[in-house]
Design a protein around this motif. Sequence first.
Motif, PDB file in Angstrom:
ATOM      1  N   GLU A 111       0.828  -1.213   0.000  1.00 13.88           N
ATOM      2  CA  GLU A 111       0.000   0.000   0.000  1.00 13.88           C
ATOM      3  C   GLU A 111       0.861   1.262   0.000  1.00 13.88           C
ATOM      4  OE1 GLU A 111      -2.541  -0.505   3.434  1.00 13.88           O
ATOM      5  OE2 GLU A 111      -3.827  -1.927   2.396  1.00 13.88           O
ATOM      6  N   ARG A 112       0.212   2.374  -0.420  1.00 13.86           N
ATOM      7  CA  ARG A 112       0.730   3.744  -0.243  1.00 13.86           C
ATOM      8  C   ARG A 112       2.085   3.977  -0.898  1.00 13.86           C
ATOM      9  NH1 ARG A 112      -2.676   6.550   2.333  1.00 13.86           N
ATOM     10  NH2 ARG A 112      -4.326   5.472   3.435  1.00 13.86           N
ATOM     11  N   TYR A 135      -2.513  -8.153   7.759  1.00 11.88           N
ATOM     12  CA  TYR A 135      -1.961  -6.913   8.338  1.00 11.88           C
ATOM     13  C   TYR A 135      -1.212  -7.170   9.646  1.00 11.88           C
ATOM     14  CZ  TYR A 135      -4.594  -4.116   4.924  1.00 11.88           C
ATOM     15  OH  TYR A 135      -5.074  -3.551   3.774  1.00 11.88           O
ATOM     16  N   ASP A 169       0.935   2.428   7.923  1.00  7.50           N
ATOM     17  CA  ASP A 169       0.744   3.554   6.995  1.00  7.50           C
ATOM     18  C   ASP A 169       1.974   4.444   6.934  1.00  7.50           C
ATOM     19  OD1 ASP A 169      -1.784   2.617   6.607  1.00  7.50           O
ATOM     20  OD2 ASP A 169      -2.763   4.553   6.904  1.00  7.50           O
ATOM     21  N   GLU A 212      -3.207   7.924  10.924  1.00  8.30           N
ATOM     22  CA  GLU A 212      -2.821   7.107   9.767  1.00  8.30           C
ATOM     23  C   GLU A 212      -2.652   7.979   8.535  1.00  8.30           C
ATOM     24  OE1 GLU A 212      -5.705   3.845   9.485  1.00  8.30           O
ATOM     25  OE2 GLU A 212      -4.054   2.593  10.179  1.00  8.30           O
ATOM     26  N   SER A 213      -2.309   7.360   7.449  1.00  5.13           N
ATOM     27  CA  SER A 213      -2.155   7.980   6.124  1.00  5.13           C
ATOM     28  C   SER A 213      -1.405   9.314   6.210  1.00  5.13           C
ATOM     29  CB  SER A 213      -3.521   8.151   5.447  1.00  5.13           C
ATOM     30  OG  SER A 213      -4.383   8.998   6.183  1.00  5.13           O
ATOM     31  N   GLY A 232      -9.812   2.112   9.425  1.00  9.50           N
ATOM     32  CA  GLY A 232      -9.740   1.212   8.276  1.00  9.50           C
ATOM     33  C   GLY A 232     -10.154   1.922   6.994  1.00  9.50           C
ATOM     34  N   TRP A 233     -10.920   1.242   6.165  1.00 10.73           N
ATOM     35  CA  TRP A 233     -11.355   1.840   4.890  1.00 10.73           C
ATOM     36  C   TRP A 233     -12.504   2.839   5.094  1.00 10.73           C
ATOM     37  CZ3 TRP A 233      -7.596   0.673   1.810  1.00 10.73           C
ATOM     38  CH2 TRP A 233      -7.083  -0.626   1.690  1.00 10.73           C
ATOM     39  N   GLN A 267      -9.953   9.847   2.766  1.00 13.85           N
ATOM     40  CA  GLN A 267      -8.781   9.724   3.641  1.00 13.85           C
ATOM     41  C   GLN A 267      -7.577  10.279   2.885  1.00 13.85           C
ATOM     42  OE1 GLN A 267      -7.327   5.713   4.345  1.00 13.85           O
ATOM     43  NE2 GLN A 267      -6.502   6.279   6.349  1.00 13.85           N
ATOM     44  N   TRP A 289     -12.394   5.053  -0.339  1.00 18.22           N
ATOM     45  CA  TRP A 289     -12.234   3.612  -0.534  1.00 18.22           C
ATOM     46  C   TRP A 289     -13.575   2.938  -0.760  1.00 18.22           C
ATOM     47  CZ3 TRP A 289      -7.283   2.661  -1.184  1.00 18.22           C
ATOM     48  CH2 TRP A 289      -6.333   3.401  -0.502  1.00 18.22           C
ATOM     49  N   TRP A 448     -16.157  -3.900   5.289  1.00 15.14           N
ATOM     50  CA  TRP A 448     -14.795  -4.326   5.644  1.00 15.14           C
ATOM     51  C   TRP A 448     -14.826  -4.828   7.073  1.00 15.14           C
ATOM     52  CZ3 TRP A 448     -10.386  -5.777   3.783  1.00 15.14           C
ATOM     53  CH2 TRP A 448      -9.205  -5.695   4.540  1.00 15.14           C
TER      54      TRP A 448
HETATM   55  C1  GLA Z   1      -6.421   2.301   6.508  1.00 18.25           C
HETATM   56  C2  GLA Z   1      -5.086   2.531   5.884  1.00 18.25           C
HETATM   57  C3  GLA Z   1      -5.066   1.899   4.497  1.00 18.25           C
HETATM   58  C4  GLA Z   1      -5.366   0.402   4.657  1.00 18.25           C
HETATM   59  C5  GLA Z   1      -6.677   0.198   5.378  1.00 18.25           C
HETATM   60  C6  GLA Z   1      -6.932  -1.280   5.649  1.00 18.25           C
HETATM   61  O1  GLA Z   1      -7.394   2.949   5.720  1.00 18.25           O
HETATM   62  O2  GLA Z   1      -4.842   3.912   5.769  1.00 18.25           O
HETATM   63  O3  GLA Z   1      -3.824   2.125   3.877  1.00 18.25           O
HETATM   64  O4  GLA Z   1      -4.308  -0.208   5.345  1.00 18.25           O
HETATM   65  O5  GLA Z   1      -6.705   0.913   6.607  1.00 18.25           O
HETATM   66  O6  GLA Z   1      -7.913  -1.469   6.621  1.00 18.25           O
END
Ligand code: GLA
Length: 472
Positions: A111-112, A135, A169, A212-213, A232-233, A267, A289, A448
């Motif tokens: 990811e990312r 994960y 992330d 995150e992100s 999460g998503w 996000q 997402w 999810w």
């Molecule tokens: C968050 C993270 C994503 C991914 C999802 C999975 O959104 O920012 O990159 O890992 O969770 O649940």
Amino acid sequence: MVALTYLRTGALLVLSCLAQAGHAQAPGHYDAVHSGTPWFDQRGAPVSAHGAGITKDGDTYYLFGEAHEDMTNAFAGFNCYSSKDLVNWHFESIALPVQQSGPLGPNTVGERSKVMRSPSTGEYVMFMHADAIDYRGQFVGYATAKDITGPYTFHGPLLIDGKPIKKWDMGTFQDKDRTGYILLHGGDIYRLADDYRSIREHVNEAMADGFESPAMFRKDDTYYFLGSHLTGWERNDNYYYTARSLRGPWTRQGVIAPEGTLTWNSQVTFVLPIEGSHDTTFMFMGDRWSYPRQASAATYIWQPLKVEGDSLSMPEYQDSWRIDAATGTVTPGPVQSETITAFDPRVHNMGAWQQAAKRRQGPTSTIDKNASLSVTFTGTQASLYSLARPDGGYARIIVRNNQGDELLSSTVDMYSKYPVPTVKFVTPLLPRGAYTMHVSVVGDSWYWVNKRGERSGSEGHAISFDRLRVRK
Ligand code: GLA
């Protein structure tokens, strides 16, 4: 008519008849940034580059992001697209494909992806979150290439004192002096060695749970550090910190978009400074997402940020807007002069639909799995607005010309945690003429279950039609 089909991702786009009809633009051409709607590349395939970053090289922007398949969360490679206008994206390559085995091999998570060019070696270095499919095996990985579009060679974990960084992330930031940094969830910042192939220093300790992100940009002497809560998503109200030094102290400032909009349902993944001759526009890049249909129905929320002193915001959601990459100036999107409501005689409903309002206004919606609706319009472009809602699901969109030929089809996601009328689909520019848009219920929706067993997403599969806005 030659069909450009994209069956692998579940989306199908047939645009060659637009070219045959003598339209000057390339098939699938747009002239504004549209958020929350599917984008198509020069092949007619959906642009699949989520958790993305953009690297400018010469006068070209390169978008690197997660390739996705529908119906699986497994790593499908990192795609690379190029563009000069930040609107029309040309598929270049799968910059880093699924590896034969091991991390980023089959049935893993990747990811990312973000790419920066090392000032000392001239090499392009891609960073990513690599993980096990559950994960529970995360680390920051890197790959290198001589050419920006790849192929990239994966080297495994990025090391600090010989050890991997076991975090999920991640983001990147290149400062004005081209020193490169890795950003981690929570707020850790690591300074890269000049060749970008290892870490030199842990510059800032994590200061938040979640966060995150991570994404960062600099304006003058202020650093802005953006991130999301841990859901999460599912979307949440992303927030940010500011500091005068990457070492801090970091001051928590607040949300990026109005509270409760859940960052306009997205996000953050990256902020792109678009430095033109007149202005620098900071472009927020977010993901909306849509697991499991991430390839066909996840969308991009790209918005100009307002940056003043320590404050940054996206006070209004811009359905569409234009950016002149040469000057860096933002202008409004195209004018859509005609509105076709759900009560217009050009709208034909099939199956069981419900009107929300009695005064012949407002959206019409359905949970009937066999329901569909078609609407005819005359013009050069049409935008479908729907009421996204907590029990919203996937809708299939098909656009036909007046001979009944299918020009394109796509899947859109009509879920939102809070009810909101919003744009869901925008046609590419079409030769002026009469067309029909057909909207039907797919019968499922995004959801999810995270590693703690918590479920998020829609509880239903409803779709709705609020209005069609038509450009003459
Ligand atoms: C968050 C993270 C994503 C991914 C999802 C999975 O959104 O920012 O990159 O890992 O969770 O649940």
